[in-house]
Write a protein that holds these residues in place. Structure first.
Motif, mmCIF file in Angstrom:
data_model
loop_
_atom_site.group_PDB
_atom_site.id
_atom_site.type_symbol
_atom_site.label_atom_id
_atom_site.label_comp_id
_atom_site.label_asym_id
_atom_site.label_seq_id
_atom_site.Cartn_x
_atom_site.Cartn_y
_atom_site.Cartn_z
ATOM 1 N N PRO A 1 0.830 -1.212 0.000
ATOM 2 C CA PRO A 1 0.000 0.000 0.000
ATOM 3 C C PRO A 1 0.859 1.254 0.000
ATOM 4 O O PRO A 1 1.952 1.292 0.570
ATOM 5 C CB PRO A 1 -0.805 -0.133 1.294
ATOM 6 C CG PRO A 1 -0.880 -1.611 1.541
ATOM 7 C CD PRO A 1 0.429 -2.163 1.061
ATOM 8 N N LEU A 2 0.347 2.285 -0.655
ATOM 9 C CA LEU A 2 1.138 3.502 -0.819
ATOM 10 C C LEU A 2 1.244 4.328 0.456
ATOM 11 O O LEU A 2 2.210 5.081 0.622
ATOM 12 C CB LEU A 2 0.528 4.363 -1.937
ATOM 13 C CG LEU A 2 0.656 3.780 -3.340
ATOM 14 C CD1 LEU A 2 -0.083 4.656 -4.336
ATOM 15 C CD2 LEU A 2 2.113 3.636 -3.739
ATOM 16 N N ALA A 3 0.258 4.237 1.335
ATOM 17 C CA ALA A 3 0.322 4.937 2.634
ATOM 18 C C ALA A 3 0.669 6.413 2.462
ATOM 19 O O ALA A 3 1.617 6.927 3.047
ATOM 20 C CB ALA A 3 1.332 4.254 3.552
ATOM 21 N N GLY A 4 -0.101 7.089 1.626
ATOM 22 C CA GLY A 4 0.092 8.520 1.435
ATOM 23 C C GLY A 4 1.094 8.906 0.375
ATOM 24 O O GLY A 4 1.282 10.095 0.105
ATOM 25 N N ARG A 5 1.729 7.955 -0.254
ATOM 26 C CA ARG A 5 2.728 8.257 -1.280
ATOM 27 C C ARG A 5 2.087 8.316 -2.663
ATOM 28 O O ARG A 5 0.956 7.916 -2.860
ATOM 29 C CB ARG A 5 3.836 7.201 -1.258
ATOM 30 C CG ARG A 5 4.629 7.153 0.060
ATOM 31 C CD ARG A 5 5.679 6.043 0.013
ATOM 32 N NE ARG A 5 5.041 4.735 -0.180
ATOM 33 C CZ ARG A 5 5.656 3.674 -0.707
ATOM 34 N NH1 ARG A 5 6.915 3.784 -1.129
ATOM 35 N NH2 ARG A 5 5.019 2.519 -0.827
ATOM 36 N N THR A 6 2.870 8.801 -3.628
ATOM 37 C CA THR A 6 2.413 8.909 -5.017
ATOM 38 C C THR A 6 3.108 7.864 -5.879
ATOM 39 O O THR A 6 4.339 7.731 -5.837
ATOM 40 C CB THR A 6 2.689 10.316 -5.581
ATOM 41 O OG1 THR A 6 1.932 11.276 -4.838
ATOM 42 C CG2 THR A 6 2.307 10.400 -7.053
ATOM 43 N N LEU A 7 2.313 7.139 -6.660
ATOM 44 C CA LEU A 7 2.833 6.144 -7.597
ATOM 45 C C LEU A 7 2.722 6.703 -9.008
ATOM 46 O O LEU A 7 1.656 7.171 -9.426
ATOM 47 C CB LEU A 7 2.031 4.849 -7.495
ATOM 48 C CG LEU A 7 2.382 3.755 -8.515
ATOM 49 C CD1 LEU A 7 3.763 3.182 -8.221
ATOM 50 C CD2 LEU A 7 1.334 2.651 -8.516
ATOM 51 N N PHE A 8 3.824 6.669 -9.747
ATOM 52 C CA PHE A 8 3.807 7.050 -11.161
ATOM 53 C C PHE A 8 3.702 5.786 -11.995
ATOM 54 O O PHE A 8 4.534 4.886 -11.899
ATOM 55 C CB PHE A 8 5.079 7.815 -11.526
ATOM 56 C CG PHE A 8 5.199 8.110 -13.001
ATOM 57 C CD1 PHE A 8 4.197 8.793 -13.673
ATOM 58 C CD2 PHE A 8 6.326 7.716 -13.717
ATOM 59 C CE1 PHE A 8 4.300 9.061 -15.027
ATOM 60 C CE2 PHE A 8 6.436 7.985 -15.074
ATOM 61 C CZ PHE A 8 5.417 8.666 -15.730
ATOM 62 N N LEU A 9 2.660 5.715 -12.812
ATOM 63 C CA LEU A 9 2.400 4.554 -13.651
ATOM 64 C C LEU A 9 2.756 4.916 -15.092
ATOM 65 O O LEU A 9 2.082 5.723 -15.734
ATOM 66 C CB LEU A 9 0.925 4.163 -13.539
ATOM 67 C CG LEU A 9 0.487 2.848 -14.160
ATOM 68 C CD1 LEU A 9 1.262 1.679 -13.576
ATOM 69 C CD2 LEU A 9 -1.012 2.645 -13.930
ATOM 70 N N SER A 10 3.842 4.340 -15.594
ATOM 71 C CA SER A 10 4.341 4.703 -16.925
ATOM 72 C C SER A 10 3.760 3.783 -17.990
ATOM 73 O O SER A 10 3.467 2.615 -17.740
ATOM 74 C CB SER A 10 5.870 4.641 -16.969
ATOM 75 O OG SER A 10 6.323 3.325 -16.699
ATOM 76 N N THR A 11 3.587 4.339 -19.185
ATOM 77 C CA THR A 11 3.153 3.530 -20.309
ATOM 78 C C THR A 11 4.384 3.047 -21.067
ATOM 79 O O THR A 11 5.489 3.571 -20.902
ATOM 80 C CB THR A 11 2.227 4.324 -21.239
ATOM 81 O OG1 THR A 11 1.625 3.429 -22.178
ATOM 82 C CG2 THR A 11 2.988 5.414 -21.994
ATOM 83 N N GLU A 12 4.211 2.032 -21.869
ATOM 84 C CA GLU A 12 5.326 1.549 -22.695
ATOM 85 C C GLU A 12 4.768 0.696 -23.822
ATOM 86 O O GLU A 12 3.618 0.289 -23.807
ATOM 87 C CB GLU A 12 6.335 0.746 -21.869
ATOM 88 C CG GLU A 12 5.780 -0.513 -21.245
ATOM 89 C CD GLU A 12 6.853 -1.369 -20.591
ATOM 90 O OE1 GLU A 12 7.929 -1.537 -21.182
ATOM 91 O OE2 GLU A 12 6.604 -1.873 -19.490
ATOM 92 N N GLN A 13 5.633 0.442 -24.799
ATOM 93 C CA GLN A 13 5.294 -0.352 -25.960
ATOM 94 C C GLN A 13 4.153 0.316 -26.729
ATOM 95 O O GLN A 13 4.047 1.531 -26.767
ATOM 96 C CB GLN A 13 5.020 -1.795 -25.542
ATOM 97 C CG GLN A 13 6.222 -2.419 -24.793
ATOM 98 C CD GLN A 13 6.049 -3.878 -24.462
ATOM 99 O OE1 GLN A 13 5.775 -4.677 -25.335
ATOM 100 N NE2 GLN A 13 6.231 -4.237 -23.197
ATOM 101 N N GLY A 14 3.258 -0.449 -27.341
ATOM 102 C CA GLY A 14 2.301 0.126 -28.271
ATOM 103 C C GLY A 14 0.960 0.467 -27.646
ATOM 104 O O GLY A 14 0.710 0.249 -26.463
#
Length: 446
Positions: free
Chosen positions: A168-181
């Motif tokens: 769990p992130l517990a107040g943090r920020t997750l960056f979700l990157s895209t890739e491929q097509g």
């Protein structure tokens, strides 16, 4: 072979017609130029003069694999490996030949030998990941798939910072990157709702655990606007502030996907404006079956030549009574429509699509989509629309193997029409034509 061209090698052969190495070099150059039949002939000629040269046998195996002559290709690669048992390149080529011939056990044996010999052989690890995934061994294949970032052909920008560990992130920020097509983004976006729940942690109610900021292709921004994320940035834009990062295509691994536990396809948002445009383009029901076609994916994709075909193959469907064809094709292959000299046979819609939301709205109004594999197949499958996906003999790994039949657990509304071992499209299209006639008469897509 940098700096050597075909005329130079031809002069070498003219000076010494018994030079097996020169014949093989000519074959390699011809193969690179897309002249595979001539390339194979050169490799056979090379073996007349140098029958014990492992490299020539391996070059022959490579071009025979490309031509779909899999039995002879596998035999050539086995001969190369026997002649040079300590050479990693021979084993690597043998593994590729086995995988593309659907001899997955043989591919894994060759790769196991290769990786014992050369543990840091990154492309060998990549081949092993693809082979495991193709056979549905996600438990081993998905973690192995992470090696993609280390292969030389990987084009996505590296994301700095701390990878997300699944907690769990517990107040943090997750960056979700895209890739491929585009298709891969649609394929993996189904995991975002699950990611939201797990990243927030129990008891958060979906709001208190942390933030998710997702990188998104501009062409898919409207389409994916209902995903449960806290913000999006355009693909390639400067990185936002974040505490941890993950890739969309890593989510199946991070979230423990199996063929029996896949989430449903991503929720798609189709704006009203796109639906109004689709009604103008496709028109109201008129008694005919409205069928969308796509014959090529992105031309810059390395394997597109094997998975794609040409518009002329699809024209036989225009003769099926009660069927009207609409082209959904985008990109350079659209130019093939102009060669018809008429839009009466196939109505071109690609020029009217501003993004994937426009495409999705049209898919909603079509009765069926018939296509070779590309991102539109993922979009149609995500929408739950009937889609007949015509796939190469060993296709993208989510489509499994011949033993898996006509269906994939990733897209319940998709029906697969597979090439045979000879990689001949003609029997595939003949079968689709028969099925399309049945569909036109009954309205049943399966």
């Amino acid at each position: 072979m940098t700096g050597i061209d075909i005329p130079t090698v031809e002069r070498l052969i003219a000076a010494n017609p018994q030079d097996g190495g020169a014949w093989s070099a000519l074959g390699v150059l011809l193969r690179r130029a897309g002249r595979s039949e001539a390339a194979a002939a050169c490799q056979f000629r090379a073996l007349e003069h140098a029958p014990t040269q492992a490299g020539i046998w391996s070059n022959l195996g490579n071009v025979l694999t490309e031509l779909g002559r899999h039995d002879r290709a596998v035999a050539a690669h086995a001969r190369a490996s026997a002649l040079a048992p300590g050479e990693p390149t021979m084993l690597f080529n043998q593994a590729i030949g086995c995988r593309k011939s659907a001899d997955f056990a043989g591919a894994l044996r060759a790769l196991d030998r290769l990786l014992r010999m050369a543990p840091d052989h990154v492309t060998g690890e990549w081949e092993r990941a693809l082979t495991l995934l193709q056979t549905g061994d996600y438990a081993r294949g998905l973690p192995a798939y992470e090696v993609r970032r280390r292969i030389p052909s990987y084009r996505n920008r590296p994301v700095p910072g701390t990878p997300w560990d699944g907690r769990p992130l517990a107040g943090r920020t997750l960056f979700l990157s895209t890739e491929q097509g585009f298709g891969d983004a649609l394929l993996a976006a189904r995991f975002v709702p699950l990611l939201r729940r797990l990243a927030d942690g129990p008891g958060s109610g979906g709001s208190g655990g942390g933030r998710i900021v997702m990188e998104c292709h501009a062409e898919q921004r409207r389409l994916l606007s209902e995903l449960p994320v806290d913000g999006t940035i355009p693909a390639g834009a400067p990185f936002p502030a974040y505490d941890a990062h993950a890739s969309l295509m890593s989510l199946p691994w991070l979230l423990g996907a199996t063929t029996a536990s896949l989430p449903p396809p991503v929720p798609i948002h189709v704006p009203d404006a796109s639906r109004e445009k689709a009604l103008r383009l496709v028109g109201p029901p008129d008694g005919r079956r409205k069928v969308g076609i796509v014959w090529s994916g992105r031309v810059t994709f390395a394997d597109n030549a094997r998975r794609a075909t040409t518009l002329d193959r699809f024209l036989r469907f225009a003769g099926v009574p009660g069927v009207r064809l609409f082209s959904l094709q985008k990109g350079p292959p659209e130019a093939q429509l102009a060669e018809l000299g008429t839009s009466a046979l196939v109505t071109p819609l690609g020029p009217h699509f501003d993004d994937f939301a426009d495409t999705a709205a049209v898919l909603e109004r079509l009765d069926l989509i018939v296509m070779t594999d590309s991102s539109v197949a993922h979009l149609a499958g995500s929408l739950g629309r009937p889609v007949w996906n015509l796939v190469q003999y060993v296709p993208y790994w989510i489509y499994g193997t011949e033993a898996d039949g006509e269906h994939t657990p990733w897209y319940p509304s998709m029906r697969l029409f597979r090439q045979g071992r000879d990689e001949d499209w003609d029997p595939v299209f003949a079968r689709v034509e028969r099925e399309l006639a049945r569909f036109a008469a009954t309205g049943k897509a399966s």
